[in-house]
Enzyme design. Structure first.
Site, PDB file in Angstrom:
ATOM      1  N   THR A 188       0.908  -1.113   0.050  1.00  0.00           N
ATOM      2  CA  THR A 188      -0.229  -0.149  -0.108  1.00  0.00           C
ATOM      3  C   THR A 188       0.936   1.028   0.163  1.00  0.00           C
ATOM      4  O   THR A 188       1.970   1.140   0.373  1.00  0.00           O
ATOM      5  CB  THR A 188      -0.845   0.066   1.138  1.00  0.00           C
ATOM      6  OG1 THR A 188       0.131   0.051   2.464  1.00  0.00           O
ATOM      7  CG2 THR A 188      -1.885  -1.261   1.225  1.00  0.00           C
ATOM      8  N   GLU A 338      -5.521  -3.734  -1.420  1.00  0.00           N
ATOM      9  CA  GLU A 338      -6.084  -4.936  -0.765  1.00  0.00           C
ATOM     10  C   GLU A 338      -7.261  -5.581  -1.720  1.00  0.00           C
ATOM     11  O   GLU A 338      -7.449  -6.672  -1.474  1.00  0.00           O
ATOM     12  CB  GLU A 338      -6.740  -4.591   0.717  1.00  0.00           C
ATOM     13  CG  GLU A 338      -5.566  -4.370   1.688  1.00  0.00           C
ATOM     14  CD  GLU A 338      -5.196  -2.760   1.631  1.00  0.00           C
ATOM     15  OE1 GLU A 338      -5.420  -2.197   0.696  1.00  0.00           O
ATOM     16  OE2 GLU A 338      -4.833  -2.184   2.798  1.00  0.00           O
ATOM     17  N   LYS A 450     -15.619  14.768  13.073  1.00  0.00           N
ATOM     18  CA  LYS A 450     -16.427  14.427  14.203  1.00  0.00           C
ATOM     19  C   LYS A 450     -16.629  15.783  15.049  1.00  0.00           C
ATOM     20  O   LYS A 450     -15.848  16.029  16.017  1.00  0.00           O
ATOM     21  CB  LYS A 450     -15.905  13.391  15.176  1.00  0.00           C
ATOM     22  CG  LYS A 450     -15.611  11.989  14.392  1.00  0.00           C
ATOM     23  CD  LYS A 450     -15.061  10.712  15.119  1.00  0.00           C
ATOM     24  CE  LYS A 450     -14.931   9.582  14.155  1.00  0.00           C
ATOM     25  NZ  LYS A 450     -13.416   9.727  14.167  1.00  0.00           N
ATOM     26  N   TRP A 455     -21.102  13.804  12.214  1.00  0.00           N
ATOM     27  CA  TRP A 455     -19.960  13.457  11.265  1.00  0.00           C
ATOM     28  C   TRP A 455     -20.140  14.643  10.047  1.00  0.00           C
ATOM     29  O   TRP A 455     -21.312  14.668   9.499  1.00  0.00           O
ATOM     30  CB  TRP A 455     -20.081  12.418  10.866  1.00  0.00           C
ATOM     31  CG  TRP A 455     -19.594  11.261  11.778  1.00  0.00           C
ATOM     32  CD1 TRP A 455     -19.364  11.456  13.156  1.00  0.00           C
ATOM     33  CD2 TRP A 455     -19.164   9.746  11.659  1.00  0.00           C
ATOM     34  NE1 TRP A 455     -19.025  10.286  13.552  1.00  0.00           N
ATOM     35  CE2 TRP A 455     -18.776   9.057  12.850  1.00  0.00           C
ATOM     36  CE3 TRP A 455     -19.286   8.895  10.400  1.00  0.00           C
ATOM     37  CZ2 TRP A 455     -18.273   7.774  12.825  1.00  0.00           C
ATOM     38  CZ3 TRP A 455     -18.668   7.673  10.371  1.00  0.00           C
ATOM     39  CH2 TRP A 455     -18.268   7.028  11.696  1.00  0.00           C
TER      40      TRP A 455
HETATM   41  P1  ADP Z   1      -3.282   3.830   0.215  1.00  0.00           P
HETATM   42  O1  ADP Z   1      -4.410   3.052   1.310  1.00  0.00           O
HETATM   43  O2  ADP Z   1      -2.043   3.613   0.805  1.00  0.00           O
HETATM   44  O3  ADP Z   1      -3.603   5.144  -0.051  1.00  0.00           O
HETATM   45  P2  ADP Z   1      -4.617   2.549  -1.953  1.00  0.00           P
HETATM   46  O4  ADP Z   1      -4.152   3.079  -3.167  1.00  0.00           O
HETATM   47  O5  ADP Z   1      -4.686   1.180  -1.755  1.00  0.00           O
HETATM   48  O6  ADP Z   1      -3.273   3.092  -1.126  1.00  0.00           O
HETATM   49  O7  ADP Z   1      -5.875   3.390  -1.370  1.00  0.00           O
HETATM   50  C1  ADP Z   1      -7.141   2.802  -1.388  1.00  0.00           C
HETATM   51  C2  ADP Z   1      -8.023   3.826  -0.653  1.00  0.00           C
HETATM   52  O8  ADP Z   1      -8.136   4.899  -1.668  1.00  0.00           O
HETATM   53  C3  ADP Z   1      -9.256   3.354  -0.315  1.00  0.00           C
HETATM   54  O9  ADP Z   1      -9.425   2.701   0.772  1.00  0.00           O
HETATM   55  C4  ADP Z   1     -10.345   4.631  -0.344  1.00  0.00           C
HETATM   56  O10 ADP Z   1     -10.197   5.331   0.597  1.00  0.00           O
HETATM   57  C5  ADP Z   1      -9.787   5.610  -1.419  1.00  0.00           C
HETATM   58  N1  ADP Z   1     -10.283   5.385  -2.657  1.00  0.00           N
HETATM   59  C6  ADP Z   1     -10.096   4.719  -3.684  1.00  0.00           C
HETATM   60  N2  ADP Z   1     -10.888   5.232  -4.757  1.00  0.00           N
HETATM   61  C7  ADP Z   1     -11.652   6.022  -4.188  1.00  0.00           C
HETATM   62  C8  ADP Z   1     -12.937   6.742  -4.728  1.00  0.00           C
HETATM   63  N3  ADP Z   1     -13.315   6.139  -6.035  1.00  0.00           N
HETATM   64  N4  ADP Z   1     -13.573   7.538  -3.872  1.00  0.00           N
HETATM   65  C9  ADP Z   1     -12.926   7.705  -2.754  1.00  0.00           C
HETATM   66  N5  ADP Z   1     -12.012   7.148  -2.154  1.00  0.00           N
HETATM   67  C10 ADP Z   1     -11.288   6.237  -3.034  1.00  0.00           C
END
Ligand code: ADP
Length: 558
Positions: A188, A338, A450, A455
């Site tokens: 990640t 993931e 919060k 929220w």
């Molecule tokens: P990191 O968690 O290190 O940023 P990732 O690229 O795996 O790496 O990020 C996944 C996260 O990105 C998701 O859990 C979410 O919070 C955010 N995310 C991905 N796509 C979207 C989307 N279309 N809208 C909002 N958030 C998104």
């Protein structure tokens, strides 16, 4: 007793064998800064075989070994993408935008035996060499670069073209290996913590490819040219490279030329049909399309049938801007490292009015059949899929992580905050799901504001602010507040020549959200800090605020 169908393993070797023969005339085109350089899938397959021989016979790579790549999106990287898993070893894509300490951490954590590196990235690798464990034995340099930078390396340095030259062009690929074996590790990007390794299996990559190629998502065919702007080190470029090789879609690889002007130029010249990237990239490209920096005529982007946007929430104004001013259709998708990453894809159902379609398109989209979803409330209760009740999103499916990589020789890790007792992945994303399965995310659990007992969605405030014509970027974060616990702070980047001031922005927002959600604290910034994969880095903004580094104006009651 019934006898069912043949149990044939789903492997990357199958994708390679198929793509390099049936789709042998398809091409991967790498942008070299001035123009396109093209290789056919048949050539790529032959060179992948040569690479596999070199890795096995020269570098001693075995199925137990991990081979890292520290590369941009280009044809050589594609060869490693195919060869390393297909020979039965494990590919580890290294994020070249990680902080050096994190880069060293993931190389050592995965115990990379060799790293293939683009010459242009050598200074970065050279800088972390002293921190790398002796498990790293080989460095292979692809493309021009200053090899003297590696003088301090105790292992062996190879030059990619010399290494593969003259080797046989057919390799006995591991088509019959156990499909559950590891094929690829992605870490990640550590937006909210240290990088964690997710290990994709041959089976998960194969099934994910079928989904990427399905009509429910990218629908890649040999008529397409896919431009993955999303880096190959970021969740396997969303599966696009492997999926394109499987379906015979051509690839256009941007290498390191990810700035708006070269991107617009390569779209204009090479004419991709499909692309994918995070909102930051598309934001920059929209600006370039609106106001080309070094040409009189508009760019020709008419080849693009679909541009996928994900990785962060897509501001609706961005989607409208592309569509209304340039006829480009942006499609919103959600996923994470993931989830391989395909989690949702926002193609609206049929038979809707234009307004109804928009309402679907701005959501994160619908889950494919293979990905099951549920929402968990604060007390662990299941929340209904009624489009209103919010909860943490949990998912499961054949390309969803079941654990994190514990490191060489270590047990997998299943931290409680990431995996439920019954094995579902806890995404850390908060949102709602409609009865017909469309997900709307309001925030990351860690980014929710919060305030009192309520929220506030930072994403909603950002989307409204970024709909203002004079706002280039806006990030909203929670900051501590004596009375309310937390309150929103808006960090805003104005477009050059903008005339709106902060009270004006607040008034703009006041017409769009409830008054108790309006931020009191505002800061004009030159740029929103970004993570290694181009997302807003909210922890940096929070830290800057805490350290008194932001120039904050207070408007309204605090
Ligand atoms: P990191 O968690 O290190 O940023 P990732 O690229 O795996 O790496 O990020 C996944 C996260 O990105 C998701 O859990 C979410 O919070 C955010 N995310 C991905 N796509 C979207 C989307 N279309 N809208 C909002 N958030 C998104």
């Amino acid at each position: 007793m019934f006898s069912t169908m043949q149990d044939v393993p789903l492997t990357v070797a199958r994708i390679l064998a198929h793509g390099s023969t049936v789709h042998g005339r398809a091409t991967v085109t790498t942008w070299d800064g001035t123009g396109p350089v093209t290789r056919t899938y048949a050539e790529l397959g032959a060179r992948a075989a040569q690479l596999a021989y070199a890795l096995r016979d020269e570098l001693g790579v075995t199925p137990e070994h991990v081979v890292g790549t520290l590369m941009w999106n280009n044809a050589d990287h594609m060869e490693a993408y195919l060869a390393v898993p297909a020979m039965g070893s494990v590919l580890h894509t290294l994020n070249l935008r990680l902080a050096p300490a994190q880069l060293a951490y993931i190389v050592n954590h995965a115990a990379d035996h060799a790293i293939i590196v683009n010459g242009s990235v050598l200074p970065l690798l050279a800088g972390v060499l002293p921190q790398l464990a002796p498990t790293l034995k080989h460095i292979v340099v692809s493309g021009p670069g200053d090899l003297s930078l590696l003088a301090g390396f105790a292992g062996t340095v190879h030059e990619y073209e010399q290494l593969i030259a003259g080797r046989p062009t057919e390799y006995p690929w591991e088509e019959e290996i156990d499909e559950r074996r590891p094929a690829m590790i992605c870490y990640t990007s550590g937006t909210t913590g240290d990088p964690k390794g997710v290990v994709y299996s041959h089976r998960s990559i194969y099934l994910h490819c079928l989904q990427v190629n399905s009509a429910a998502t990218f629908a890649l065919t040999p008529q397409d040219t896919a431009l993955p702007v999303v880096p190959m080190f970021h969740v396997g470029a969303w599966g696009i490279p492997h999926a394109a090789f499987m379906s015979g879609a051509n690839l256009l690889m941007p290498d390191r030329f990810l700035q708006p002007q070269p991107l617009a130029t390569m779209i204009d010249l090479v004419k991709p049909t499909v692309s994918g990237a995070v909102p930051t990239i598309w934001n920059g490209l929209l600006d370039e399309l609106d106001h080309p920096t070094a040409r009189e005529t508009p760019y020709d982007t008419s080849s693009l049938r679909m541009v996928v946007i994900g990785g962060s929430a897509c501001p609706p104004a961005l989607m409208r801007g592309f569509e209304e001013r340039h006829g480009i259709r942006l499609v919103h998708a959600w996923g994470m490292t993931e989830t391989s990453p395909l989690g949702t894809f926002a193609l609206p159902p049929a038979g809707l009015s234009a307004d109804e379609e928009w309402a679907y398109r701005v959501t994160q989209g619908v889950f494919p059949a293979s990905v099951e979803a549920r929402l968990t409330g604060p007390g662990g209760e299941r929340m209904p899929h009624d489009g209103v009740s919010a909860g943490e999103l949990e998912v499961r499916g054949p390309w969803i992580a079941g654990a994190y990589y514990g490191g060489a020789g270590q047990d997998p890790e299943r931290p409680e905050d990431k995996f439920s007792e019954d094995g579902w992945l806890r995404t850390g994303d908060v949102g709602t799901i409609t009865p017909d399965g469309f997900l709307t995310l309001t925030d990351r659990a860690k980014d929710v504001i919060k305030s009192g007992g309520e929220w506030i969605s930072s994403v909603e405030l950002e989307n409204h602010l970024m709909a203002h014509q004079e706002v280039l970027e806006a990030a909203v974060v929670a900051v501590p507040d004596e009375k309310w616990g937390e309150r929103p702070l808006a960090a805003v980047v104005l477009r050059p020549g903008a005339t709106v001031d902060l009270p004006g922005l607040r008034a703009f927002l006041a017409g769009r959200v409830a008054s108790w959600q309006l931020p009191e604290r505002w800061s004009l910034v030159a740029a929103v800090p970004k993570t290694s994969v181009g997302k807003f880095d909210k922890k940096v903004i929070r830290a800057e605020y805490a350290a008194g580094l932001l120039d904050v104006t207070v408007l309204g009651k605090e």
